[in-house]
Design an enzyme around this catalytic site. Structure first.
Site, mmCIF file in Angstrom:
data_model
loop_
_atom_site.group_PDB
_atom_site.id
_atom_site.type_symbol
_atom_site.label_atom_id
_atom_site.label_comp_id
_atom_site.label_asym_id
_atom_site.label_seq_id
_atom_site.Cartn_x
_atom_site.Cartn_y
_atom_site.Cartn_z
ATOM 1 N N PRO A 1 0.988 -1.728 0.160
ATOM 2 C CG PRO A 1 0.213 -1.077 2.340
ATOM 3 C CD PRO A 1 0.680 -2.076 1.274
ATOM 4 C CG ASP B 1 5.198 0.069 3.399
ATOM 5 O OD1 ASP B 1 4.450 -0.602 2.541
ATOM 6 O OD2 ASP B 1 6.024 -1.054 2.577
ATOM 7 C CG HIS B 2 -0.021 5.247 4.282
ATOM 8 N ND1 HIS B 2 0.005 5.611 5.209
ATOM 9 C CD2 HIS B 2 -0.680 5.978 3.567
ATOM 10 C CE1 HIS B 2 -0.070 6.730 5.642
ATOM 11 N NE2 HIS B 2 -0.604 7.156 4.280
ATOM 12 N NE ARG B 3 3.557 -2.523 3.839
ATOM 13 C CZ ARG B 3 4.107 -3.993 3.738
ATOM 14 N NH1 ARG B 3 3.522 -4.877 3.506
ATOM 15 N NH2 ARG B 3 5.235 -3.746 3.121
ATOM 16 C CB ILE B 4 6.618 1.911 7.686
ATOM 17 C CG1 ILE B 4 7.363 1.739 6.389
ATOM 18 C CG2 ILE B 4 6.786 0.503 7.480
ATOM 19 C CD1 ILE B 4 8.903 0.537 6.192
#
Length: 452
Positions: free
Chosen positions: A227, A424-427
């Site tokens: 994502p 990376d929108h997870r981190i």
């Protein structure tokens, strides 16, 4: 076929340095293999005789498949040749072998000990044949190797055989067969769908991917599972352009300037230099390695400027020149293209003012840099100035004025460009990326620190 990179699933034999019957010494280059990134010399880890070549020049084989057979004595050569002939007739080199069968060639990148790049030859009757590591283990665990029955190719005793005899539970190993199986199965599954979705156009012809193009395609598909989000930021470049004109005669490139600026900004924002490898945690990288996208004949590769924050601008430029030359000659070593922690892609030299870059697998962010172009900017004092930016604005309405107000407008030439970062929108969250871009902008607009 050894795994020469973390993304390699098959390799192509460019040339055999040695011929059948040649005596080989440990550490000697035997064959040149085209991986998904470069052409690399492959060495043998054993002394012996190259008894038979299984995969000829120009042919490909999956990682883990035997590409040649190594004999310990001349007595084993005939049997090795027969074995090679049987393998060639039963399965061509370009087709994937059964992945359940043990590969005579080591392809496990994370194995505890290196394995030979060519398979061992058949054992002579009555003679105990074991790998050097198996002999070492047998000595350590006091196992009589003469009483063991080998399960390796042609009865060779393997480290697993010794561990089993010593009552040691085998350690978990990296699964190489699974990626090979997936890589083979995926195209097979998708081919019927592709054929149904895209009708054949009369007069068209199909050109297969090169090994490098296949790797790029695979990486792009992997990136779809991450994502991502994108943030654009306009930056004034007048000071950077002036510095570049001063240092250009000394061999400094704009790529080196941008890489150095990005590395200095990443020092202050380590989360942008981090990676999410398992979907559950952050991996903070101690090194700041800037990968820079380079288009080469037949593909795309990202040479890595390792520890870019610690190198001075001139050394960084020299290192970059060497990497580009090696990339175009397809001579990069794995650590020179697969160790990046942040990627830079610059299309400004082609006049592209903005674009979005696709996040490479295994990294947290990639920066896309466009060309510097004149832009109309409204200052805090109410004056307009013409500035060069990578962000091109439409000034059809904002620049309109009447005669009574025309006197307050004046033009001051300036340069600006727009950088777009995909993350990376997870981190990495929006505030993280915005703060990083602010720091990067300050460095570019006040670039004196780049030469320190």
């Amino acid at each position: 076929m050894p795994a020469l990179s973390s993304t390699m699933t098959e390799g192509k034999i460019v040339s055999w340095v040695k011929s059948e019957g040649d005596v080989l010494s440990k550490g000697e280059a035997v064959v040149v293999v085209e991986s998904d990134k470069a052409d690399m010399d492959v060495e043998t880890f054993y002394d012996g005789i190259l008894a038979a070549i299984v995969v000829n020049e120009g042919e490909s084989a999956p990682v883990g498949a035997p590409i040649g057979l190594l004999a310990e004595t001349e007595d084993e050569i005939a049997e090795a040749k027969a074995k090679a002939a049987a393998q060639s007739s039963s399965a061509p080199a370009t087709s994937a072998p059964k992945v359940e069968e043990p590969a005579p060639v080591a392809a496990k990148v994370e194995a505890p000990a290196p394995a030979p790049t060519v398979a061992a030859g058949p054992a002579t009757p009555g003679k105990v044949v074991a790998t050097p590591y198996a002999k070492k283990l047998a000595k350590q665990h006091k196992v009589d190797i003469n009483k063991l029955a080998g399960t390796g190719p042609f009865g060779r005793i393997t480290p697993e055989d010794v561990e089993k005899a010593a009552g040691i539970a085998p350690a978990p190993k990296a699964n190489v067969a699974a990626p090979v199986a997936q890589a083979v199965a995926a195209p097979a599954a998708s081919s019927p769908k592709a054929a149904a979705s895209f009708p054949e156009i009369p007069g068209s012809h199909v050109v297969p991917f090169t090994t490098m193009q296949a790797a790029v395609s695979k990486n792009m598909l992997e990136s779809l599972s991450v994502p991502t989000f994108r943030v654009g930021y306009p930056i004034a470049t007048d000071a950077l352009d002036a510095l570049y004109e001063k240092v250009k005669p000394k061999g400094v490139t704009m790529t080196a300037l941008l890489a150095k600026a990005a590395a200095m900004a990443l020092v202050q924002h380590p989360v942008v230099n981090s990676t999410c490898k398992d979907g559950k945690s952050f991996t903070y990288n101690n090194s700041i390695n800037i990968a820079v996208a380079v288009a080469i004949n037949g593909g795309l590769i990202t040479p890595v400027l390792q520890d870019a924050d610690k190198l001075d601008l001139y050394l960084l430029s020299q290192k970059w020149k060497e990497l580009v030359e090696k990339a175009r000659a397809k001579q990069l070593q794995p650590q020179e293209y697969n160790s990046g922690t942040f990627t830079l892609s610059n299309l400004g030299m082609f006049g592209v003012d903005r674009f979005d870059a696709i996040l490479p697998p295994g990294q947290g962010a990639i920066m896309a840099v466009g060309a510097s172009k004149p832009t109309v900017i409204a200052g805090k004092d109410g004056f307009f100035s013409v500035k060069n930016k990578m962000l091109v604005w439409s000034c059809m309405d904002m620049c309109k004025t009447d005669a009574s107000s025309a006197s307050i407008f004046s033009a001051y030439p300036d340069n600006r460009y727009l950088v777009n970062v995909t993350a990376d929108h997870r981190i990495i969250y929006g505030a993280d990326l915005a703060a990083f871009l602010q720091t990067f902008s300050k460095i570019i607009e006040n670039p004196e620190s780049l030469t320190m």
